[in-house]
Design an enzyme around this catalytic site. Structure first.
Site, short mmCIF file in Angstrom:
data_model
loop_
_atom_site.label_atom_id
_atom_site.label_comp_id
_atom_site.label_asym_id
_atom_site.label_seq_id
_atom_site.Cartn_x
_atom_site.Cartn_y
_atom_site.Cartn_z
N GLU A 25 -9.05 12.38 12.45
CA GLU A 25 -8.32 11.19 12.93
C GLU A 25 -7.44 11.48 14.14
OE1 GLU A 25 -5.66 7.47 11.25
OE2 GLU A 25 -6.37 9.02 9.89
N LYS A 35 0.85 -1.19 0.00
CA LYS A 35 0.00 0.00 0.00
C LYS A 35 0.88 1.23 0.00
CE LYS A 35 -3.08 2.76 2.92
NZ LYS A 35 -3.79 2.89 4.21
N GLU A 87 -7.09 -1.93 3.02
CA GLU A 87 -6.43 -0.66 3.28
C GLU A 87 -6.50 -0.32 4.77
OE1 GLU A 87 -6.99 4.09 2.18
OE2 GLU A 87 -8.04 2.57 1.01
N GLU A 93 -11.72 10.20 -4.78
CA GLU A 93 -11.63 10.17 -3.32
C GLU A 93 -10.90 11.41 -2.80
OE1 GLU A 93 -9.46 7.51 0.13
OE2 GLU A 93 -10.48 6.46 -1.50
#
Length: 313
Positions: A115, A70, A159, A300
């Site tokens: 976050e 990733k 992910e 996105e």
């Protein structure tokens, strides 16, 4: 000297600095009226749509070739603050539009991050991992369907798993879970609803075992797979090769720590840098895996730009 830089419990940015011998009363800010309203449109920066999709295609080829699993690739939007433009107006829009996020402003670095990188409170440590996202639906039924698609998406679950594993690995040497064997995470991620999108989210908790401060843990955890990739070293190398821009403070820790080592740090997402002469550069990224589609990943990033784009425009 004493100092504090970070956020209040309600998520709004706060900052103070005191030098020994100063009169605390003299440090109180003087209220001033907000400047005139302004609106501006951010434009593509160094990485436009075509270049970003080419970057994604290159990364996908590397992942499928076994170089890494990733990588998070970012792009930028740019603009210029008008003369006399008051950034407090942007911050008010961010705070009101995204009340469940960390709204911050630190030396020209502004944003509203959803976050939590890490929180330490009297020996307890916690974090919330966000990775994997989808746009909100146009109505209640479409919104529910979007959340279900996200929760069952193999790509988004993979992910998210990489991001959770990176946080667990970073916190493991410093904390233990309720079972005494390590920090603990919820088994299945949940869908976190924000005004512009759904995120897959996982809460992580533990008890400090080595006296680390919140700042120590932020340093140990950054960068997580949510902003870099997996494995970290290989992902950072691919980012350096493919991204033709300097991320600055985007994706880094932003928060506070007190004299006891307690504190809260967020990941600097949904953010922008504003230079002293008014230059604006905003950033957004997407997690790229072997099954990623360049157009979908570009879309996105458009979702993730929305808080900053709307606050300025």
């Amino acid at each position: 000297m004493a100092g504090l830089l970070g956020t209040e419990e309600d998520g709004h940015a706060a900052g103070a600095m005191q030098v020994d011998g100063d009169d605390p009363a003299g440090l109180a800010p003087t209220p001033t009226a907000l400047g005139a309203e302004f609106r501006l449109a951010l434009q593509p920066g160094t990485v436009d749509a075509e270049r970003y999709q080419a970057m994604v295609a290159d990364a996908v080829a590397r992942i499928r070739g076994g170089d890494l699993r990733k990588v998070v690739l970012a792009r930028d939007l740019v603009g210029h603050l008008p003369a006399g433009g008051d950034l407090r107006r942007v911050l008010v829009d961010l705070a009101l539009g995204y009340p469940d996020t960390w709204t911050f402003a630190i030396d020209g670095h502004i944003g509203s991050s959803p976050e939590t990188l890490v929180r330490v409170n009297h020996g307890k440590v916690s974090a919330r991992v966000l990775a994997g996202s989808i746009a909100r639906g146009a109505d209640a039924d479409a919104d529910h369907a979007a959340a279900v698609r996200l929760a069952t998406s193999t790509k988004d679950i993979d992910e998210h798993r990489y991001a959770v594993q990176s946080v667990l690995a970073a916190l493991g040497p410093h904390a233990r879970g309720a079972d005494g064997r390590g920090v603990s995470a919820s088994e299945i991620p949940f869908a976190l609803k924000l005004p512009n999108l759904w995120h897959l989210a996982t809460n992580i908790e533990g008890t400090l075992s080595d006296g680390s401060t919140a700042l120590d843990l932020a340093a140990a955890m950054h960068p997580t797979a949510a902003v870099a990739g997996t494995p970290t070293a290989q992902a950072l190398e691919v980012i350096r090769e493919l991204e033709p821009l300097d991320r600055g403070r985007y994706g880094g820790p932003v928060g506070w720590v007190d004299a006891d080592g307690d504190g809260k740090w967020a990941v600097s997402l949904r953010s922008a840098e504003v230079t002293p002469d008014g230059g604006i550069r905003a950033f957004a990224g997407a997690g790229i895996l072997g099954q990623s589609d360049p157009q979908t990943e570009f879309d996105e990033t458009k979702l993730k730009f929305r808080p900053i784009v709307e606050a300025f425009g």
